[in-house]
Design a protein around this motif. Structure first.
Motif, PDB file in Angstrom:
ATOM      1  N   GLU A 133       0.817  -1.164  -0.209  1.00  0.00           N
ATOM      2  CA  GLU A 133      -0.101   0.203   0.074  1.00  0.00           C
ATOM      3  C   GLU A 133       1.276   1.479   0.153  1.00  0.00           C
ATOM      4  O   GLU A 133       0.015   2.121  -0.024  1.00  0.00           O
ATOM      5  CB  GLU A 133      -0.729   0.313   1.748  1.00  0.00           C
ATOM      6  N   HIS A 134       2.193   1.104   0.423  1.00  0.00           N
ATOM      7  CA  HIS A 134       3.267   2.229   0.459  1.00  0.00           C
ATOM      8  C   HIS A 134       3.640   2.090  -0.745  1.00  0.00           C
ATOM      9  O   HIS A 134       5.144   2.718  -0.304  1.00  0.00           O
ATOM     10  CB  HIS A 134       3.446   2.034   1.998  1.00  0.00           C
ATOM     11  N   GLN A 135       3.670   1.698  -1.312  1.00  0.00           N
ATOM     12  CA  GLN A 135       4.638   1.437  -2.706  1.00  0.00           C
ATOM     13  C   GLN A 135       4.201   2.039  -3.637  1.00  0.00           C
ATOM     14  O   GLN A 135       3.160   1.621  -4.291  1.00  0.00           O
ATOM     15  CB  GLN A 135       5.299   0.142  -3.066  1.00  0.00           C
ATOM     16  N   TYR A 136       4.868   3.403  -4.759  1.00  0.00           N
ATOM     17  CA  TYR A 136       4.539   3.990  -5.036  1.00  0.00           C
ATOM     18  C   TYR A 136       5.478   3.612  -6.529  1.00  0.00           C
ATOM     19  O   TYR A 136       6.896   4.131  -6.681  1.00  0.00           O
ATOM     20  CB  TYR A 136       4.359   5.323  -5.679  1.00  0.00           C
ATOM     21  N   ALA A 137       5.295   3.919  -8.318  1.00  0.00           N
ATOM     22  CA  ALA A 137       5.630   3.504  -9.185  1.00  0.00           C
ATOM     23  C   ALA A 137       5.471   5.252 -10.263  1.00  0.00           C
ATOM     24  O   ALA A 137       4.025   4.938 -10.937  1.00  0.00           O
ATOM     25  CB  ALA A 137       6.226   2.505  -9.990  1.00  0.00           C
ATOM     26  N   PHE A 138       6.006   5.278 -11.190  1.00  0.00           N
ATOM     27  CA  PHE A 138       5.455   6.838 -12.254  1.00  0.00           C
ATOM     28  C   PHE A 138       6.306   5.800 -13.234  1.00  0.00           C
ATOM     29  O   PHE A 138       7.725   6.021 -13.268  1.00  0.00           O
ATOM     30  CB  PHE A 138       6.030   7.911 -12.019  1.00  0.00           C
ATOM     31  N   GLY A 139       5.843   5.919 -14.861  1.00  0.00           N
ATOM     32  CA  GLY A 139       6.521   5.620 -15.660  1.00  0.00           C
ATOM     33  C   GLY A 139       6.479   5.677 -16.909  1.00  0.00           C
ATOM     34  O   GLY A 139       5.439   6.128 -17.246  1.00  0.00           O
ATOM     35  N   ASP A 140       6.788   5.321 -18.104  1.00  0.00           N
ATOM     36  CA  ASP A 140       6.176   5.529 -19.262  1.00  0.00           C
ATOM     37  C   ASP A 140       7.251   5.184 -20.323  1.00  0.00           C
ATOM     38  O   ASP A 140       6.467   4.827 -21.454  1.00  0.00           O
ATOM     39  CB  ASP A 140       6.647   6.851 -20.002  1.00  0.00           C
TER      40      ASP A 140
END
Length: 259
Positions: A202-209
């Protein structure tokens, strides 16, 4: 009180624009995350020496590089997954016959197996980095390599995919493909970090393209695809933010409630 989370950011097309510029809103957002106690990390296909300046500018010491093959936690190497050299030697011989150059990469440098080739020039120049591969056809001998770049037009990597099961091939440029250990990915590198730090999903985030972000974004519960991402990338993400040029990082962090 803010609950601490860990946030992983891809570089090209995510933190940096197409022109390899860091938007002011992105830099400001990164430092605000850090000020609030969150851990900010990078997850990239780049080599560590290809984003030293960015790490210094953002004061980031935790990163997944080479699409998960070389992982650093708070400045210390946590995990490595080198290429199988015997298979790489065979691939390189085959590539030479096809006039497809390769660039060998370890954690410190990169060397090309040919003195000059326009595929190499065009691909590497598109990254707008200070480093450029010099010539050393035997750089693979006696050292761990975490990634190799295979330079060939789109579609021509299929023959290598069929014949070299020890590797995965991920295209990042019309003339270039990342060659990484089979099954290696940003997601596996991230897993090493979050297990060490003890973060719940729940406390892991990731941004990508990019295409090399698909496994990361489909694995991390709170995943965000950039507005400039390909549709295949957007389909696996939980959220889709604006493009990097439209303050997409700031908008995405607001979307998920971190800012």
């Amino acid at each position: 009180m803010v609950t601490k989370s860990v946030i992983f950011f891809d570089i090209d097309g995510t933190l940096l624009t197409h022109d390899k510029e860091l938007p002011f809103s992105t830099k400001e957002a990164i430092f605000k995350l850090k000020d609030e106690g969150h851990i900010v990390a990078i997850a990239t296909g780049r080599a560590p020496f290809m984003f030293e300046d960015l790490r210094e500018e953002l004061n980031i010491n935790t990163y997944v590089s080479y699409n998960g093959q070389y992982v650093v936690l708070d400045g210390e190497v946590l995990f490595t997954n080198p290429l199988k050299i015997s298979s790489l030697e065979k691939l390189t011989e085959n590539a030479l016959l096809n006039e497809h150059p390769v660039v060998f990469m370890d954690h410190e440098d990169m060397k090309a197996n040919v003195p000059e080739h326009h595929y190499i020039n065009e691909s590497i120049q598109s990254l707008k980095i200070k480093h450029f591969p010099t010539h050393d056809p035997y750089y693979y001998k006696g050292r761990d390599l975490y990634q190799t770049l295979l330079f060939c037009p789109e579609g021509e990597e299929k023959q290598y995919e069929q014949n070299y099961q020890d590797f995965d091939f991920v295209r990042w440029h019309p003339f270039s493909v990342d060659v990484v250990p089979s099954g290696g990915s940003k997601a596996i590198g991230i897993k090493k970090i979050v297990e060490k730090l003890g973060f719940s999903e729940e406390h892991q985030y990731a941004f990508g393209d990019g295409l090399n972000d698909i496994e990361m974004l489909s694995t991390i519960k709170n995943s965000v695809a950039m507005g400039n991402a390909e549709n295949r990338v957007k389909e696996v993400a939980k959220y889709v933010t604006k493009s990097v040029e439209e303050n997409g990082i700031l908008h995405g962090l607001q979307q998920v409630g971190l800012l």
